[in-house]
Design a protein around this motif. Structure first.
Motif, PDB file in Angstrom:
ATOM      1  N   ARG A  39     -32.672  10.916  16.177  1.00  0.00           N
ATOM      2  CA  ARG A  39     -31.345  11.193  15.421  1.00  0.00           C
ATOM      3  C   ARG A  39     -30.307  10.167  15.503  1.00  0.00           C
ATOM      4  NH1 ARG A  39     -27.746  16.643  16.916  1.00  0.00           N
ATOM      5  NH2 ARG A  39     -25.868  15.983  15.555  1.00  0.00           N
ATOM      6  N   ALA A  40     -30.392   9.733  16.981  1.00  0.00           N
ATOM      7  CA  ALA A  40     -29.541   8.470  17.127  1.00  0.00           C
ATOM      8  C   ALA A  40     -29.693   7.167  16.215  1.00  0.00           C
ATOM      9  CB  ALA A  40     -29.509   7.863  18.667  1.00  0.00           C
ATOM     10  N   GLU A  41     -30.884   7.085  16.105  1.00  0.00           N
ATOM     11  CA  GLU A  41     -31.601   5.684  15.267  1.00  0.00           C
ATOM     12  C   GLU A  41     -30.800   5.986  13.672  1.00  0.00           C
ATOM     13  OE1 GLU A  41     -35.291   4.154  17.509  1.00  0.00           O
ATOM     14  OE2 GLU A  41     -35.405   5.876  16.077  1.00  0.00           O
ATOM     15  N   LYS A  42     -30.964   7.357  13.319  1.00  0.00           N
ATOM     16  CA  LYS A  42     -30.977   7.602  11.966  1.00  0.00           C
ATOM     17  C   LYS A  42     -29.220   7.369  11.814  1.00  0.00           C
ATOM     18  CE  LYS A  42     -34.648  10.960  11.059  1.00  0.00           C
ATOM     19  NZ  LYS A  42     -34.822  12.322  11.110  1.00  0.00           N
ATOM     20  N   GLU A  43     -28.560   8.078  12.487  1.00  0.00           N
ATOM     21  CA  GLU A  43     -27.257   8.044  12.406  1.00  0.00           C
ATOM     22  C   GLU A  43     -26.454   6.553  12.510  1.00  0.00           C
ATOM     23  OE1 GLU A  43     -25.631  10.270  15.815  1.00  0.00           O
ATOM     24  OE2 GLU A  43     -25.974  12.261  14.570  1.00  0.00           O
ATOM     25  N   GLU A  44     -27.268   5.728  13.399  1.00  0.00           N
ATOM     26  CA  GLU A  44     -26.934   4.247  13.428  1.00  0.00           C
ATOM     27  C   GLU A  44     -26.987   3.452  12.085  1.00  0.00           C
ATOM     28  OE1 GLU A  44     -25.374   0.537  15.220  1.00  0.00           O
ATOM     29  OE2 GLU A  44     -25.031   2.787  15.656  1.00  0.00           O
ATOM     30  N   LEU A  45     -28.299   3.914  11.562  1.00  0.00           N
ATOM     31  CA  LEU A  45     -28.803   3.116  10.290  1.00  0.00           C
ATOM     32  C   LEU A  45     -27.637   3.666   8.991  1.00  0.00           C
ATOM     33  CD1 LEU A  45     -32.344   3.286  10.484  1.00  0.00           C
ATOM     34  CD2 LEU A  45     -30.905   1.473  10.750  1.00  0.00           C
ATOM     35  N   GLU A  46     -27.495   4.938   9.058  1.00  0.00           N
ATOM     36  CA  GLU A  46     -26.371   5.362   7.947  1.00  0.00           C
ATOM     37  C   GLU A  46     -25.171   5.132   8.055  1.00  0.00           C
ATOM     38  OE1 GLU A  46     -26.793   9.817   8.442  1.00  0.00           O
ATOM     39  OE2 GLU A  46     -28.680   9.833   7.605  1.00  0.00           O
ATOM     40  N   TYR A  47     -24.724   4.803   9.492  1.00  0.00           N
ATOM     41  CA  TYR A  47     -23.147   4.009   9.774  1.00  0.00           C
ATOM     42  C   TYR A  47     -23.563   2.686   9.250  1.00  0.00           C
ATOM     43  CZ  TYR A  47     -19.374   2.135  12.478  1.00  0.00           C
ATOM     44  OH  TYR A  47     -18.523   1.160  12.762  1.00  0.00           O
ATOM     45  N   LEU A  48     -24.375   2.042   9.203  1.00  0.00           N
ATOM     46  CA  LEU A  48     -24.678   0.487   8.695  1.00  0.00           C
ATOM     47  C   LEU A  48     -24.808   0.585   7.117  1.00  0.00           C
ATOM     48  CD1 LEU A  48     -26.671  -0.888  11.291  1.00  0.00           C
ATOM     49  CD2 LEU A  48     -24.417  -1.179  11.357  1.00  0.00           C
ATOM     50  N   GLY A  49     -24.771   1.822   6.700  1.00  0.00           N
ATOM     51  CA  GLY A  49     -24.950   1.794   5.299  1.00  0.00           C
ATOM     52  C   GLY A  49     -26.400   1.559   4.551  1.00  0.00           C
ATOM     53  N   ILE A  50     -27.321   1.743   5.413  1.00  0.00           N
ATOM     54  CA  ILE A  50     -28.640   1.444   5.287  1.00  0.00           C
ATOM     55  C   ILE A  50     -29.427   3.056   4.977  1.00  0.00           C
ATOM     56  CG2 ILE A  50     -30.991   0.950   6.000  1.00  0.00           C
ATOM     57  CD1 ILE A  50     -29.328  -1.074   8.047  1.00  0.00           C
ATOM     58  N   LYS A  51     -29.749   3.221   3.846  1.00  0.00           N
ATOM     59  CA  LYS A  51     -30.295   4.278   3.361  1.00  0.00           C
ATOM     60  C   LYS A  51     -31.663   4.473   2.809  1.00  0.00           C
ATOM     61  CE  LYS A  51     -25.471   5.823   1.400  1.00  0.00           C
ATOM     62  NZ  LYS A  51     -24.780   6.128   0.207  1.00  0.00           N
ATOM     63  N   THR A  52     -32.148   3.254   2.666  1.00  0.00           N
ATOM     64  CA  THR A  52     -33.766   3.200   2.179  1.00  0.00           C
ATOM     65  C   THR A  52     -34.561   2.396   2.928  1.00  0.00           C
ATOM     66  OG1 THR A  52     -33.398   1.642   0.367  1.00  0.00           O
ATOM     67  CG2 THR A  52     -33.138   3.842  -0.316  1.00  0.00           C
ATOM     68  N   VAL A  53     -35.771   2.640   2.966  1.00  0.00           N
ATOM     69  CA  VAL A  53     -36.594   1.734   3.647  1.00  0.00           C
ATOM     70  C   VAL A  53     -36.812   0.314   3.361  1.00  0.00           C
ATOM     71  CG1 VAL A  53     -38.935   1.473   4.374  1.00  0.00           C
ATOM     72  CG2 VAL A  53     -38.266   3.456   4.498  1.00  0.00           C
ATOM     73  N   HIS A  54     -36.575   0.175   2.052  1.00  0.00           N
ATOM     74  CA  HIS A  54     -36.491  -1.194   1.040  1.00  0.00           C
ATOM     75  C   HIS A  54     -35.144  -1.989   1.570  1.00  0.00           C
ATOM     76  CE1 HIS A  54     -36.758  -4.032  -2.208  1.00  0.00           C
ATOM     77  NE2 HIS A  54     -35.641  -3.873  -2.427  1.00  0.00           N
ATOM     78  N   HIS A  55     -34.041  -1.417   1.893  1.00  0.00           N
ATOM     79  CA  HIS A  55     -32.954  -1.841   2.128  1.00  0.00           C
ATOM     80  C   HIS A  55     -33.083  -2.432   3.849  1.00  0.00           C
ATOM     81  CE1 HIS A  55     -28.164  -1.599   2.684  1.00  0.00           C
ATOM     82  NE2 HIS A  55     -28.561  -2.926   2.998  1.00  0.00           N
TER      83      HIS A  55
END
Length: 246
Positions: free
Chosen positions: A207-223
């Motif tokens: 959960r922490a990693e997902k929230e951090e990535l979303e906070y950074l604006g990263i939504k896809t594996v490609h990104h």
């Protein structure tokens, strides 16, 4: 778990570490179809698999018709019967599901000895070095789809070089599958547009990693893959890098 055909290795990542050619097979309605696939009205009426949670009986799996009628996973059975008076149900049977997956893994051994049963009703086949026996990978996938169609089992497939993204790609067209009720065939090794749609949740992060990535604006594996690995390593550690490479 070991078999005479040398399938189902303990660590598929070790067998698929280099030069991957992965076929991912996902069975989205397996629990339902094990019980009802031969029912004449399976594609016309609402069917569901239920599981017991304490004193409650809840919907564990629902066919597309049931979803269209408003049924949802986790719904109490009594509420489901209000929406669908003619709802047909059966109890979830883990032993039958596990037995089916083992049997189909053995059947797939004709294409490659490197096969793994994954959580969520997924089979992974590493066909690197085996495709020439069947002409090409697409021929293998066609044979697989024909087999399951004959047995009234729904299947969605993905093909690529990364285990995590290939598993996700097998699930991307579920909505299309449900609307048109056909067996999907994703030959996506070089389909960059489809690859860009894979959400970061496909990496099965905490959960922490997902929230951090979303906070950074990263939504896809490609990104995510466009970011230098050294930067990701500093911020997230080696686990995330490993998932991007597998």
């Amino acid at each position: 778990m070991k078999t005479k055909t040398s399938i189902l290795s303990k660590n598929i990542e070790q067998n698929m570490n280099i030069n991957h050619e992965i076929i991912s097979l996902w069975f989205p309605y397996l629990a339902l179809e094990i019980s009802f696939r031969h029912h004449t009205n399976f594609k016309k009426d609402a069917f569901a698999i239920i599981s017991q949670q304490g004193n409650k009986r809840i919907l564990y799996s629902i066919n597309p018709i049931g979803k269209l009628l408003g049924l949802r996973l986790g719904m109490n059975l009594s509420e489901a019967h209000i929406l669908c008076k003619n709802l047909k149900v059966d109890y979830y049977n883990n032993e039958k599901e596990t037995s089916f997956m083992k049997t189909q893994a053995k059947w797939c051994n004709q294409f490659t000895p490197r096969i793994s049963i994954e959580k969520g009703n997924i089979l992974l086949l590493n066909v690197k070095g085996c495709t020439h026996l069947f002409g090409n990978t697409e021929n293998i996938i066609k044979k697989i789809h024909t087999h399951f169609k004959r047995n009234n089992i729904s299947i969605s497939s993905g093909f690529g070089e990364n285990i995590t993204s290939t598993k996700a790609l097998a699930k991307l067209n579920l909505n299309k599958f449900e609307k048109k009720n056909f067996i999907s065939k994703n030959y996506i090794k070089n389909n960059h547009n489809l690859f860009k749609k894979i959400p970061i949740k496909a990496l099965e992060l905490n959960r922490a990693e997902k929230e951090e990535l979303e906070y950074l604006g990263i939504k896809t594996v490609h990104h995510l893959q466009s970011i230098p690995h050294k930067d990701l390593l500093t911020r997230f550690g080696p686990k995330l890098i490993k998932k991007l490479k597998i």
